[in-house]
Scaffold this active site. Sequence first.
Site, PDB file in Angstrom:
ATOM      1  N   HIS A 153       8.251  93.075  55.239  1.00  0.00           N
ATOM      2  CA  HIS A 153       7.527  92.275  56.227  1.00  0.00           C
ATOM      3  C   HIS A 153       6.113  92.755  56.479  1.00  0.00           C
ATOM      4  O   HIS A 153       5.264  91.978  56.899  1.00  0.00           O
ATOM      5  CB  HIS A 153       8.296  92.249  57.556  1.00  0.00           C
ATOM      6  CG  HIS A 153       9.418  91.269  57.541  1.00  0.00           C
ATOM      7  ND1 HIS A 153      10.662  91.587  57.086  1.00  0.00           N
ATOM      8  CD2 HIS A 153       9.479  89.969  57.912  1.00  0.00           C
ATOM      9  CE1 HIS A 153      11.449  90.523  57.182  1.00  0.00           C
ATOM     10  NE2 HIS A 153      10.752  89.528  57.674  1.00  0.00           N
ATOM     11  N   GLY A 154       5.846  94.019  56.253  1.00  0.00           N
ATOM     12  CA  GLY A 154       4.482  94.473  56.492  1.00  0.00           C
ATOM     13  C   GLY A 154       4.333  95.961  56.289  1.00  0.00           C
ATOM     14  O   GLY A 154       5.299  96.720  56.406  1.00  0.00           O
TER      15      GLY A 154
END
Lengths: 360, 493
Positions: B326-327
Amino acid sequence: MKRRKLASWLLALALIGLGAEVGARLDDWACAGVPLLASPNRGRDLTLHDEHGFHGQPNGRFKKWKLNSLGFRSPEASPQPEPGMKRIVVLGASETFGLYETEGMEYPAQLEAMLKKHHPNVEVQNAAMAGMSLASMKPYWEQWASKAEPQYVIIYPSPMLYLTDKAPKPPSSEIPALEPLSMTERIRIAPRIRDGVRQAEWLKPLRQLYFQWKTRTSLAHHSEDGWIWSEPPADRLEQFSEDLRGLVRSIRAKGAVPMLITHANRSPSPPTSEYLGELEAMRAFYPRASPQVIAEFEVLGREAVKRIAREEVVRCIDAASKMTDDREAWFADEVHFTDAGARRFADIVAGALEPVLTGR
Amino acid sequence: MLFNSFVFLFAFLPITYVVFWLMRSAGPRYVWLTITGYVFYGYWNPWFCLLMLFSTLVSYLAGLGFLRWSGPAARRACLIIPITVDLLLLGFFKYANFLTETAGGVVEFLGWSWRPPRLDIILPVGISFYTFHTISYIVDAYRGTIKPTRNFFEFAAYVSLFSQLVAGPIVRFRQIEEDLENLGHADRTRWMSIGASFFMFGMVEKVLVADSLAFYVDHWLRHYDTLSTLGAWMAMLGYTFQLYFDFSGYSTMAVGLGYLFGLRIPINFNSPYKSLDPSDFWQRWHISLSTCLRDYVYIPLGGNRGGTFNTYRNLLLTMLIGGLWHGANWVFIVWGAYHGVLLCLHRLFGRWWDALPAILRQLGFFVLVVIGWVFFRAGSVTHESIGAADAPTSADSWTMAWSLLERMFVFTEGTLGQRPYLFGAFLVLAAWWSMAGPNVYDVHRDQPDRKLDELHLGFRWTLRHTIVYALAFGMCLAVLAGGRDSPFLYFQF
């Protein structure tokens, strides 16, 4: 069968229109607190022309723009500064008032947030008014803004406003009568569509074509010699300088400390090819000035600001020279900031104010 | 380009649609979908089209390799080389700064002074999604689950399909292989009504619900360090619903767009806030990602074979990777680990948990999800949301996460954001819809036993649809014309 299909499409179109109007009203109500049945109007809701001259509507509100009881775009403040509080008033046009920025991200608001980190006793009041030239700023200061009794006044003047067909002049002292709103002004979806078309990046080529056509039409009506400027008009520059000088002196006379900021633009000077189209489009507002004249006038305007700062011995913040690294990210159009641009601008101004506030 | 932008709605989509259906066979339609996919992607930054083209070429050639060579060494090379290339690209663009920042932190912890330079890298939109598309294609081809295509444009159309290009759902080739093969025979009228209905439903979720919530959530969280306990809970509840309606809305629009072009894109959300436990949640939230993680990470790690310890280890590792996907920020890893721990705890104490009344389990687990979103939101901290002059760092994310958690769990006097009563009313409506109301599949299912990929068979457009969707479309247009920024939250991943 075909008739039924046509009727169904017509019904759908009518419902889309109805839905759009209802949606605009609900959205304004939910996000800006505008009553569902009201007919908001930017001019009427944010400005007032009365015995105190032309100024911001106290507690006025239009969409994301909200004014406090002083008629400034800032959080609520007492009419005069509280004891121990240093009040900074910012004068300017729409670049200062805020146009494209998210609510609370216009540079005076960000400036206050930055200054408060080290100087909790400082407040910044955004007294700018959209479209206000220096010619109108002096009476506005004298009749209205000076009542806030600031210690410091920052002026962010826009030279370009002196390139209009007729030279800018102060608003008439006569109080104009309010005219009833027309039917189209009561339809809430109309200004949204207009703004959407104005701001859509993908419609830029079409918009530029329209502005070029508008400019050509305007020029066709003025074939007389000298109407179109072949170089920056000296008389307008002189007027800009004198209006600025008058304002600086008037601020001093009221006991406040004036400070000047040079005007920043998206396009460099001389303008490179990628900015010519946008400057050409500005001829819709300044038909007498070619893109080169607009750009040169801005440069001369900055020089005039610096010269007057020297002559009048006031602090000058040369923001224009520091807003050149990331033009696309910082400007939403030729003169107005994005959130990031307003942050950068506020950062520059905060840096320059630091020695003033610490007394160095 | 966003699905909810005027350029998409009034220029890109109509042109793409009309030209697509004017073509009569599959070949030109593949080419057209590829071209439009690149235009859609290039509208954001044309240079990154080259990156996607490179990734597509590498995976396509790997597919041809599988068709040509049957020896294990050659097949393994066709598996490892392109996946390594894809992961290196993803690693460089997404994780380079994160790795150097972490290395700098470790060095500093050891007592040396070294500040790594921050590389000026722009994260290409959607790289996490199309990398997953290409990797899943290569792995499935290696496993023999799919037969790689020889038609370059068929594969390029799959990778660059604009409906799922930049924010998913993650569509595996095998899931739309059949529809791609039959693209030349697709019947426009059969797909149009259900496609339009899904697209409109998604638009309502995104524009009318998520964006309305976002207006308040952004404002409240911009001043998160002044919020009271009630304020912090309301802001996080708002974000919880905003994230769901935003991403679910996007996915539903993507599914609708797929239908419009004769492609059945699989379900991505199935009312996740109706979940009763963590394992239920991951079968309902971002289903395309969780099934990919299951098939390409959890099962290859050994899944639940190999004993209790290995099962828990595999669960945790899978969720950590899911978080990192996700990041590039430690808070996303913590968020992944948090869900990994919840899954492990549910395996351990599931018998007791399952004995509780359903309503208690739903509400209890929902609160746990909200706590997880604190880390998620902190990982998406931006300049604007914290009012900082400098670029946000991991430290900013931690500050935000701890501050919010402290305010949520230790009684704090503070402020509420703007218009708390109206925001509260929105929260109640959003809570009802997401926790008890129907989702897009419930609305379009004509019989209880209708399969999800056969919804179109039972769907009929009626006057009621015309009235409701025309009114809703008008309302969405009004909100979009209002000029508020409304990017999809998942674009940043």
